[in-house]
Design an enzyme around this catalytic site. Structure first.
Site, PDB file in Angstrom:
ATOM      1  CE  LYS A 114      -2.896   2.254   4.762  1.00 61.56           C
ATOM      2  NZ  LYS A 114      -2.740   1.323   3.621  1.00 61.56           N
ATOM      3  CB  SER A 120      -0.943   0.011   1.199  1.00 58.15           C
ATOM      4  OG  SER A 120      -0.229   0.159   2.402  1.00 58.15           O
TER       5      SER A 120
END
Length: 378
Positions: A139, A52
């Site tokens: 993230k 990701s």
């Protein structure tokens, strides 16, 4: 004289050498205590299991995360096996008991979370675990408390200003080819870690096109390099138009017809900020009020919110929240899909990669990615 003999006898007992087993036990206890304190107070080692954050962070990267930057959190779940997270190593046996839950505080840190920081946090929707033992996610922070955030045609905006894209950000591309290719040579040697198998139709993915080729997740620079091959007819960015609605996006309400490439605008909750509980705001913030604000007996029925039996028409947030996105923009389960990150879920700032192991090396000699060792995370 008798007293002197007693002292000598006591000294002799205390100077008796420890057994080898006792020496090992003392060393292990000291090491565990020291490692636990360092892991809690200063920094913790993590590994990247998913793509990701590619191409900024790769699967197999090992990194250190600083607890000092944003301030160390005090433990919430004290009944836990040291140096574990949710389970005991190599088993599915829980490593903690939630019989005692302490109030959580944050020690002073070097800085606040900034836009562009790569942040490790506890995954908010995982309500079956205490806050400090929810799965760790990593993230990039794109939205701060109070920001109005929007994604327009794949570009992220905060308060009306386009944010600078990460240098190694990946998008999804359709590589149209005249024939099937040697995937190992064409893709892996060019640094493309994710790609689909060859197929003769991509009608569902590339509207109005009936072409053969591959879907790849890669950077803009690598996509341009792929376009130079003779057998490549075209390389196009895969993106959704504004008219397309993705029902799986947060807040999963028919009031918002958004998709991953065209999202918002949404205002990120901030401590002390008051919102009127309109139908849109109940859809957007209702679960935040219920799950993360430590309120008792929150009931959401349609467009109405009651707290401890009392109907409320406005709400003032008790803590700050953040909006997180992965650098691999089409292959990241992030805030677009599950919502905001509360401040009490923030673990620390990712600082540098100290080791990187390729899970799919072309040879044993390429198992370690030497060029990534001690790389500062940007």
């Amino acid at each position: 004289m008798a007293l002197e003999k007693e002292i000598n006898r006591s000294t002799a007992k205390s100077s008796k050498p420890k057994s080898a087993a006792r020496e090992w036990l003392d060393s292990i206890v000291f090491a565990v205590v020291a490692a636990t304190l360092i892991r809690w107070l200063f920094f913790e080692a993590f590994t990247i299991p998913t793509p990701s954050m590619e191409n900024s962070l790769l699967v197999g990267d090992f990194l250190f995360v600083s607890k000092l930057h944003y301030g160390t959190r005090t433990p919430k779940t004290p009944l836990q096996v040291p140096l574990t997270h949710q389970t005991i190593w190599g088993t599915s046996i829980p490593s903690y008991l939630d019989w005692i839950q302490l109030p959580q505080y944050r020690l002073p840190g070097f800085s606040d979370v900034k836009r562009g920081d790569v942040v490790v946090f506890n995954y908010p929707p995982e309500l079956q675990h205490p806050v400090d033992l929810r799965t760790n996610y990593i993230k990039r922070c794109v939205g701060l408390p109070g920001d109005q955030l929007e994604v327009r045609d794949m570009q992220v905006f905060a308060n009306g200003q386009a944010l600078e894209n990460p240098v190694r950000m990946e998008n999804e591309y359709f590589v149209s080819t005249t024939t099937a290719v040697n995937e190992e040579k064409v893709f892996r040697e060019n640094g493309v870690s994710e790609f689909s198998g060859y197929t003769e139709t991509y009608n569902d993915t590339i509207p109005s096109n009936d072409e053969s080729g591959y879907l790849v997740y890669t950077t803009e620079a690598i996509a341009a390099r792929l376009k130079e091959y003779d057998f490549v007819k075209d390389v196009r960015t895969v993106k959704a138009t504004k008219e397309i609605s993705e029902p799986s996006l947060y807040p999963n309400s028919p009031l918002f017809r958004w998709n991953r490439d065209n999202y918002g605008p949404v205002t990120i909750p901030a401590e002390g900020k008051t919102v009127q509980l309109t139908p849109e705001n109940v859809a957007m913030y209702g679960e935040v009020i219920k799950r993360y604000e430590n309120n008792e007996n929150v009931v959401i029925e349609g467009n109405k919110v009651t707290i401890d039996g009392k109907a409320v028409e406005q709400y003032t947030f008790k803590q700050d929240y953040y909006f997180m996105m992965g650098d691999n923009r089409h292959n990241s389960a992030d805030s677009r899909y599950w919502g905001f990150v509360p401040k009490d879920h923030i673990v620390g700032k990712a600082v540098f990669v100290w080791m990187s192991i390729d899970p799919n090396p072309t040879s044993a000699l390429n198992k370690i990615r030497w060029n990534r060792l001690f790389r500062i995370i940007e």
